[in-house]
Design an enzyme around this catalytic site. Sequence first.
Site, PDB file in Angstrom:
ATOM      1  N   GLU A 187     -10.851 -34.994 -16.837  1.00 16.23           N
ATOM      2  CA  GLU A 187     -11.136 -36.285 -17.466  1.00 16.23           C
ATOM      3  C   GLU A 187     -10.149 -37.351 -16.999  1.00 16.23           C
ATOM      4  O   GLU A 187     -10.531 -38.489 -16.735  1.00 16.23           O
ATOM      5  CB  GLU A 187     -11.101 -36.149 -18.993  1.00 16.23           C
ATOM      6  N   HIS A 232     -16.800 -43.924 -14.116  1.00 15.70           N
ATOM      7  CA  HIS A 232     -16.168 -42.654 -14.519  1.00 15.70           C
ATOM      8  C   HIS A 232     -17.102 -41.488 -14.206  1.00 15.70           C
ATOM      9  O   HIS A 232     -16.670 -40.461 -13.653  1.00 15.70           O
ATOM     10  CB  HIS A 232     -15.839 -42.711 -16.010  1.00 15.70           C
ATOM     11  N   GLU A 233     -18.383 -41.617 -14.552  1.00 19.04           N
ATOM     12  CA  GLU A 233     -19.328 -40.534 -14.304  1.00 19.04           C
ATOM     13  C   GLU A 233     -19.532 -40.316 -12.810  1.00 19.04           C
ATOM     14  O   GLU A 233     -19.673 -39.168 -12.355  1.00 19.04           O
ATOM     15  CB  GLU A 233     -20.657 -40.836 -14.999  1.00 19.04           C
TER      16      GLU A 233
END
Length: 310
Positions: A202, A130-131
Amino acid sequence: MNHLKTAVLLAGLTALFMAVGFLLGGRGGMMIAFVVASGINLFSYWNADKMVLRMYGAREVDETTAPDFVHMVRDLAARAGLPMPRVYIVDNPQPNAFATGRNPQNAAVAATTGLLQTLTADEVAGVMAHELAHIKHYDTLTMTLTASIAGAISMLANFGMLFGGGHRENGSPFGAIGTILMVILAPLAAMVVQMAISRAREYEADRGGAEILGRPMVLASALAKISGTAHHVPNYEAEANPATAHMFIINPLSGARMDNLFSTHPAVENRIAALRELATRTGSGTWPPSGPPAAGKWQDAGAASRGPWG
């Protein structure tokens, strides 16, 4: 498009910074604020990532000090087609993670010790994917710059309060009213920044991370575990610097302060639902079984085994 959003956001923050200067010192204060804001924008572009890492006491790790963790990030970065970022661990019991840096060539990822102690190895991989998606989408440029500028806005307001800002003799056209406005604007500055960062980032990072890892429900499981724990474990550094909250995979703030009236993060339930839909659509697996925390492998040097990412 992300570069355009970044420019618009920085212009808005600079205007807010100038408004604070105007309330404190009239036109002279506004011009000084403009010069200072320009300098902060330039300085932040090159140094905001270092400032954020230092703010959270992040320590850089490598193949010697955290071999499995670093090798896992290297593998994921290769899958994402990204240069290898610098890797950090933050000594904090709250399970969380963030990425920073102005571009993929100058990026860093950080995980807390709480994250490594709470999640399985696969779930940590989902979080780091995700990062890395944030880095790939250039979200980290916006995140680091806004955190720095918003912090400066709050500092300017506090400076005005401590040294008599808002008095008519200092050039403010509003006198005591200007001082009162500063008291209100200082905590609101963090909210403005948080709202300026689109929640869509996000969702996109969740989707991008799931695609990098190839298992959307691993990330969904990680989000469920983190969210069930994070808000019960205080992150004092984040509470002291709420303008950085949008950088984390899960909002690190407790919710006790007014900074949380507007959250930068979508509801975890909605994020999990989106990942579940992605998993169903791509046929890429179901909810993963529970496993031991990853800390024994990745947190310290001298890990016993490499694991699946070694």
